[in-house]
Design a protein around this motif. Structure first.
Motif, PDB file in Angstrom:
ATOM      1  N   GLU A  44       0.844  -1.314   0.035  1.00  0.00           N
ATOM      2  CA  GLU A  44      -0.057  -0.039   0.068  1.00  0.00           C
ATOM      3  C   GLU A  44       1.185   1.120  -0.122  1.00  0.00           C
ATOM      4  O   GLU A  44       0.626   2.403  -0.868  1.00  0.00           O
ATOM      5  CB  GLU A  44      -1.009  -0.197   1.381  1.00  0.00           C
ATOM      6  CG  GLU A  44      -2.129  -1.115   1.098  1.00  0.00           C
ATOM      7  CD  GLU A  44      -2.921  -1.214   2.337  1.00  0.00           C
ATOM      8  OE1 GLU A  44      -2.403  -0.340   3.435  1.00  0.00           O
ATOM      9  OE2 GLU A  44      -3.739  -1.852   2.414  1.00  0.00           O
ATOM     10  N   GLN A  47       2.674   1.960  -3.307  1.00  0.00           N
ATOM     11  CA  GLN A  47       1.662   2.357  -4.435  1.00  0.00           C
ATOM     12  C   GLN A  47       1.406   4.055  -3.935  1.00  0.00           C
ATOM     13  O   GLN A  47       1.389   4.880  -4.944  1.00  0.00           O
ATOM     14  CB  GLN A  47       0.318   1.596  -4.570  1.00  0.00           C
ATOM     15  CG  GLN A  47      -0.384   2.229  -5.486  1.00  0.00           C
ATOM     16  CD  GLN A  47      -0.066   1.709  -6.885  1.00  0.00           C
ATOM     17  OE1 GLN A  47       0.706   0.826  -7.096  1.00  0.00           O
ATOM     18  NE2 GLN A  47      -0.119   2.991  -7.386  1.00  0.00           N
ATOM     19  N   GLN A  48       1.107   4.264  -2.789  1.00  0.00           N
ATOM     20  CA  GLN A  48       0.953   5.494  -2.381  1.00  0.00           C
ATOM     21  C   GLN A  48       2.082   6.428  -2.612  1.00  0.00           C
ATOM     22  O   GLN A  48       2.076   7.641  -3.165  1.00  0.00           O
ATOM     23  CB  GLN A  48       0.736   5.787  -0.804  1.00  0.00           C
ATOM     24  CG  GLN A  48      -0.802   5.055  -0.409  1.00  0.00           C
ATOM     25  CD  GLN A  48      -0.949   5.060   0.946  1.00  0.00           C
ATOM     26  OE1 GLN A  48      -0.143   5.524   1.699  1.00  0.00           O
ATOM     27  NE2 GLN A  48      -1.934   4.558   1.439  1.00  0.00           N
ATOM     28  N   HIS A  49       3.516   5.995  -2.647  1.00  0.00           N
ATOM     29  CA  HIS A  49       4.616   6.524  -2.805  1.00  0.00           C
ATOM     30  C   HIS A  49       4.679   7.095  -4.200  1.00  0.00           C
ATOM     31  O   HIS A  49       5.060   8.254  -4.536  1.00  0.00           O
ATOM     32  CB  HIS A  49       5.751   5.944  -2.220  1.00  0.00           C
ATOM     33  CG  HIS A  49       7.107   6.407  -2.508  1.00  0.00           C
ATOM     34  ND1 HIS A  49       7.850   6.339  -3.850  1.00  0.00           N
ATOM     35  CD2 HIS A  49       7.917   7.268  -1.792  1.00  0.00           C
ATOM     36  CE1 HIS A  49       8.786   7.042  -3.622  1.00  0.00           C
ATOM     37  NE2 HIS A  49       8.974   7.674  -2.622  1.00  0.00           N
ATOM     38  N   GLU A  50       4.408   5.897  -5.157  1.00  0.00           N
ATOM     39  CA  GLU A  50       4.513   6.216  -6.605  1.00  0.00           C
ATOM     40  C   GLU A  50       3.431   7.383  -6.965  1.00  0.00           C
ATOM     41  O   GLU A  50       3.771   8.029  -7.851  1.00  0.00           O
ATOM     42  CB  GLU A  50       4.242   4.837  -7.105  1.00  0.00           C
ATOM     43  CG  GLU A  50       5.362   4.059  -7.186  1.00  0.00           C
ATOM     44  CD  GLU A  50       5.190   2.682  -7.640  1.00  0.00           C
ATOM     45  OE1 GLU A  50       4.126   2.455  -8.368  1.00  0.00           O
ATOM     46  OE2 GLU A  50       5.994   1.776  -7.554  1.00  0.00           O
ATOM     47  N   ASP A  51       2.308   7.079  -6.444  1.00  0.00           N
ATOM     48  CA  ASP A  51       1.153   7.907  -6.972  1.00  0.00           C
ATOM     49  C   ASP A  51       1.608   9.488  -6.297  1.00  0.00           C
ATOM     50  O   ASP A  51       1.175  10.463  -7.151  1.00  0.00           O
ATOM     51  CB  ASP A  51      -0.215   7.408  -6.180  1.00  0.00           C
ATOM     52  CG  ASP A  51      -0.840   6.221  -6.848  1.00  0.00           C
ATOM     53  OD1 ASP A  51      -0.270   5.827  -7.836  1.00  0.00           O
ATOM     54  OD2 ASP A  51      -1.672   5.570  -6.209  1.00  0.00           O
ATOM     55  N   ALA A  52       1.854   9.555  -5.109  1.00  0.00           N
ATOM     56  CA  ALA A  52       2.162  10.997  -4.586  1.00  0.00           C
ATOM     57  C   ALA A  52       3.305  11.719  -5.581  1.00  0.00           C
ATOM     58  O   ALA A  52       3.377  12.729  -5.826  1.00  0.00           O
ATOM     59  CB  ALA A  52       2.542  10.807  -2.945  1.00  0.00           C
ATOM     60  N   THR A  53       4.434  10.743  -5.712  1.00  0.00           N
ATOM     61  CA  THR A  53       5.417  11.456  -6.650  1.00  0.00           C
ATOM     62  C   THR A  53       5.029  11.659  -7.966  1.00  0.00           C
ATOM     63  O   THR A  53       5.366  12.858  -8.372  1.00  0.00           O
ATOM     64  CB  THR A  53       6.545  10.236  -6.546  1.00  0.00           C
ATOM     65  OG1 THR A  53       7.034   9.749  -5.295  1.00  0.00           O
ATOM     66  CG2 THR A  53       7.766  10.895  -7.439  1.00  0.00           C
ATOM     67  N   THR A  54       4.373  10.967  -8.639  1.00  0.00           N
ATOM     68  CA  THR A  54       3.703  11.579  -9.925  1.00  0.00           C
ATOM     69  C   THR A  54       2.748  12.664  -9.928  1.00  0.00           C
ATOM     70  O   THR A  54       2.962  13.423 -10.646  1.00  0.00           O
ATOM     71  CB  THR A  54       2.966  10.150 -10.492  1.00  0.00           C
ATOM     72  OG1 THR A  54       3.808   8.970 -10.326  1.00  0.00           O
ATOM     73  CG2 THR A  54       2.208  10.412 -11.882  1.00  0.00           C
ATOM     74  N   MET A  55       2.067  12.657  -8.735  1.00  0.00           N
ATOM     75  CA  MET A  55       1.189  13.808  -8.540  1.00  0.00           C
ATOM     76  C   MET A  55       1.737  15.215  -8.613  1.00  0.00           C
ATOM     77  O   MET A  55       1.534  16.135  -9.028  1.00  0.00           O
ATOM     78  CB  MET A  55       0.272  13.658  -7.455  1.00  0.00           C
ATOM     79  CG  MET A  55      -0.871  14.526  -7.208  1.00  0.00           C
ATOM     80  SD  MET A  55      -2.108  14.381  -5.868  1.00  0.00           S
ATOM     81  CE  MET A  55      -3.003  13.058  -6.638  1.00  0.00           C
TER      82      MET A  55
END
Length: 471
Positions: A44, A47-55
């Motif tokens: 989890e 995935q949150q790290h990847e989503d936050a970095t992309t955002m």
């Protein structure tokens, strides 16, 4: 009687104990639950790290047309990388923040630590493999080993073995070896599960080395309790006395001493509060160039020196934007100030850690925790490594923005100059680089050697008991 027969006999006795199978079953269940929940948590968070970095990157590039320095204050975020080894030892990660806000003119502290979303009760005993290894595994060993010698003395078996020519040294080491086989066999079963997790995740080779060293450290820790359990059982006057002495050492080494030293470290080397820190920073910042205050004494002196160096009297006659240059010089000065004060905080943390290391004299639990966190890359040193790279990225990003202002906000474009996606999309991207293997192996080599020393001394203590144990 051959030594191997002694070991086999002791293994049979241990296995016939009904409590052995129950304890092993409970321990295995807890380890599987902790590993599974840790793996879910890691998935989890990753995935949150990847989503936050992309955002964060998308928000930076699409922030719209604005002055580059306004973009510098708009800022962006760097996120603490997630390590798979945190499944086994989360270390300080639940307590440190997971995000750093990067903006002009200041270094910010990390925010949004995972424990902020938990109750105070859940913070005390988070079920992780490390919690089980530190607190429960030693109890498991103690309950297996506290009767090993004293019980045979009480039922006359010890005297019978000695009358048949069996040496006391072989009896004691045989019992310790049997415990080693049972405990390490059970532990390696779990270690194999962890290895499979690493293989399935496609981890880098350095993770396997870290994991192997971490598991070796825990085995040495278990060995200390194995040796001491047999030694106390040989020296105690009764089973009850042996159990009380071993439980007393467990309480002292795993609970009392680490907490006592940690509390003492806070008192001896207190960390300044946030208000005092900010006041000290602001006092020193007032002694340098302020890119936002052209009327300050230091700013005017710098402006005069630049104009004189280029042989002009009006900033508009310079071939670059003087404001952009002053902002960059101010940024570099402010970085020196923040670096100085952050280094003082880091020094205090290091002093606290050095004091905490003293607890390793009577607390192998404190020692193995430091070693395990180091191998997992979840201690404060790992977090500071991330923070330093994020700060280096912040300074480079500010430099790119200020240089754009210096180069293009000149002449007729100086007033109301703005940049857009063509600049922001070309700005550097934060990519965390973990420390090289040689760096962290060197850093934690002493901890590993101290664990080995603890295990060796406890085994030496066991050997001395062979000459002084009463029959």
């Amino acid at each position: 009687m051959a030594f191997s027969l002694l070991v086999k006999h002791e293994l049979r006795l241990l296995w016939r104990e009904p409590g052995t199978k129950v304890l092993m079953g409970v321990m295995l269940l807890l380890l599987l639950i902790s590993t599974w929940s840790g793996a879910v948590y890691f998935t989890e968070k990753q995935q949150q790290h990847e989503d936050a970095t992309t955002m964060a990157r998308a928000l930076w590039e699409q922030q719209g047309d604005k002055n580059p320095h306004s973009a510098a204050h708009y800022g962006t975020h760097a996120f603490l990388p997630v390590t798979l080894l945190a499944v086994f030892d989360p270390g300080t990660q639940p307590f440190t923040g997971v995000s750093l806000f990067l903006e002009a003119h200041r270094q910010n502290f990390a925010v949004y630590s995972p424990v902020e979303d938990r109750s105070s009760l859940s913070r005390f005993g988070q079920l992780t493999p490390t919690f089980i290894f530190t607190f429960l595994f030693p109890l498991f060993i103690i309950f297996l080993g506290y009767r090993s010698v004293i019980a045979e003395r009480e039922n006359g078996m010890l005297r019978l073995l000695l009358s048949q020519g069996v040496r006391m040294k072989h009896i004691l080491t045989g019992k310790a070896a049997a415990l080693w086989i049972l405990v390490s066999g059970f532990f390696l079963l779990f270690a194999l599960i962890g290895l499979i997790v690493l293989l399935v995740s496609g981890s880098e080779a350095t993770y396997f080395l870290r994991y192997a060293l971490m598991m070796a450290g825990w085995l040495l820790y278990f060995g200390i309790f194995i040796h001491l359990s047999v030694w106390v059982s040989a020296k105690a006057g009764s089973q009850a006395q042996a159990l009380v002495l071993l439980l007393g050492f467990w309480v002292l080494s795993t609970l009392f001493v680490p907490r006592l030293i940690a509390a003492a470290a806070d008192q001896v080397h207190p960390v300044p509060d946030t208000v005092s820190f900010q006041q000290a920073v602001q006092r020193q910042l007032s002694e340098g160039i302020d890119g936002h205050n052209p009327l300050s004494e230091h700013t005017r002196a710098f402006e005069d020196s630049v104009l004189a160096a280029h042989g002009v009297t009006n900033p508009a006659d310079l071939p670059f934007n003087l404001g952009g240059l002053m902002l960059q010089v101010s940024e570099e000065f402010e970085k020196e100030v923040f670096d100085y004060h952050m280094a003082r905080i880091s020094l205090i943390h290091e002093q606290q850690l050095n004091l905490f290391k003293l607890s390793a004299i009577v607390s192998p639990a404190a020692l193995v925790r430091l070693f395990s966190m180091g191998m997992a890359g979840t201690d404060m040193a790992a977090f500071n490594h991330f923070r330093d790279q994020a700060e280096a990225f912040r300074i480079e990003l500010m430099r790119e923005l200020n240089e754009d202002l210096m180069i293009y906000a000149v002449g007729d474009r100086a007033q109301g100059y703005t940049a857009g996606v063509e600049l922001f999309s070309q700005n550097i991207t934060f990519e965390y680089e973990p420390p090289r293997a040689v760096e962290w192996i060197t850093k934690y080599l002493t901890h590993g050697l101290l664990l080995l020393l603890w295990s060796g001394l406890s085994f030496g203590l066991l050997l001395t008991a062979s000459r002084t144990t009463e029959v």
